[in-house]
Design an enzyme around this catalytic site. Structure first.
Site, PDB file in Angstrom:
ATOM      1  N   PHE A   1       0.804  -1.224   0.000  1.00  0.00           N
ATOM      2  CA  PHE A   1       0.000   0.000   0.000  1.00  0.00           C
ATOM      3  C   PHE A   1       0.845   1.286   0.000  1.00  0.00           C
ATOM      4  CE2 PHE A   1      -2.687   2.676   3.147  1.00  0.00           C
ATOM      5  CZ  PHE A   1      -3.259   3.413   2.123  1.00  0.00           C
TER       6      PHE A   1
ATOM      7  N   TYR B   1       5.546  -6.477  17.180  1.00  0.00           N
ATOM      8  CA  TYR B   1       5.703  -5.549  16.059  1.00  0.00           C
ATOM      9  C   TYR B   1       6.278  -4.207  16.539  1.00  0.00           C
ATOM     10  CZ  TYR B   1       3.935  -2.193  12.555  1.00  0.00           C
ATOM     11  OH  TYR B   1       3.797  -1.179  11.641  1.00  0.00           O
TER      12      TYR B   1
END
Length: 310
Positions: free
Chosen positions: A15, A144
């Site tokens: 993206f 993350y």
């Protein structure tokens, strides 16, 4: 940016990477990308981009880049879901932190002195005071977030070697081009995709949770401005709007721009999810002269129109 420069954009099948690469190509630049296609698609890679399929955490793949003289490296690739990071924490560390280390080594070896990194608001965890400034104590709730912090610290060290690094702490990025097939990444695209596909949206968690949503075009602008920074000191900057939007309010806006009714179910939770966060954009304005231009209503309208025509 002057024309005819050479850039590496990791993750241009995804993206954000695709949006950066496309603008660089339109600006007359030469662009190379690495992507392992784990979540991206070759169809997303803009025409004219040199595509190397592989992992950014793989030395053999990185070695294919030594023949290029990059004017800047935009490191966007990496596993980018807090939820997915719990499935395979070691892979998450490799794809986010190890990849950054190898690319910083490449920058040093090839005399590329500009390095712009896609960091994340996930590094903040739950904070008491909003909007969150870059000066708060970091408290990530996901693997993350930990990997992204490690990358920022690697960048600080390479700053001592002359690599001018900027970490852009991206808040909730959304807009046309998001992966509508990946239902574990990208809050806006998850909800729109579910609504279009089944007329049922499952929201994991409370409708009172809140986020700071930033439109893709504004994010791309931030990357370009970071590449033009003259200051050589390492900076970590929030790319945020400072606007608090509850999930309930987000759903109302999405309902306005989808031409059909759909059901919303609130239950369950996501591992490592932050209840709510907004970012202070003061430093980005000061350092980059950056500020968001697209508000959420306009951004959601553009995103829904795009998704309906997919």
């Amino acid at each position: 940016m002057m024309k005819n420069k050479t850039y590496l954009v990791t993750g241009a099948a995804g993206f954000i990477g695709a949006a950066i690469a496309e603008r660089l190509i339109k600006g007359g630049h030469f662009v190379v990308t690495i992507d392992n296609l784990s979540t991206g698609f070759t169809s997303n890679i803009p025409k004219g981009v040199v595509f190397i399929e592989g992992d950014c955490q793989d030395k053999k793949t990185i070695n294919k880049l030594t023949k290029y003289k990059f004017d800047a490296i935009f490191h966007v690739a990496g596993q980018s879901s807090g939820e997915i990071s719990f499935d395979n924490p070691v892979y998450d560390l490799q794809t986010n932190a190890q990849s950054t280390l190898l690319l910083l080594e490449l920058a040093l070896k090839t005399n590329c002195f500009k390095f712009i990194y896609a960091s994340t608001m996930s590094i903040y965890g739950d904070q008491k005071n909003m909007p969150v400034s870059e000066k708060v104590v970091l408290s990530p709730k996901s693997f993350y977030g930990v990997g992204k912090i490690a990358s920022e610290y690697y960048m600080r060290i390479y700053q001592e070697y002359g690599i001018n690094s900027t970490a852009l702490r991206l808040f909730n990025v959304y807009g046309p081009g998001q992966n509508l097939q990946n239902l574990k990444q990208g809050m806006v695209s998850i909800f729109i995709a579910q609504a279009i596909k089944s007329r049922n949206v499952h929201v994991k968690g409370s409708k009172l949770r809140f986020r700071d949503f930033v439109f893709i075009d504004d994010v791309v602008n931030a990357f370009f401005l970071a590449a033009e920074r003259k200051d050589f000191a390492f900076k970590a900057l929030n790319i945020s709007t400072g606007v608090k939007t509850s999930i309930e309010h987000l759903m109302l806006i999405i309902k306005k721009y989808l031409p059909f009714e759909f059901n919303i179910r609130y239950d369950g939770s996501t591992p490592g999810d932050q209840f709510g966060i907004t970012g202070d954009k003061f430093e980005a304005k000061k350092e980059l002269d950056w500020q968001p231009k697209i508000d959420l209503v306009n951004g959601i309208e553009k995103t829904c129109n795009w998704a309906l025509n997919k």
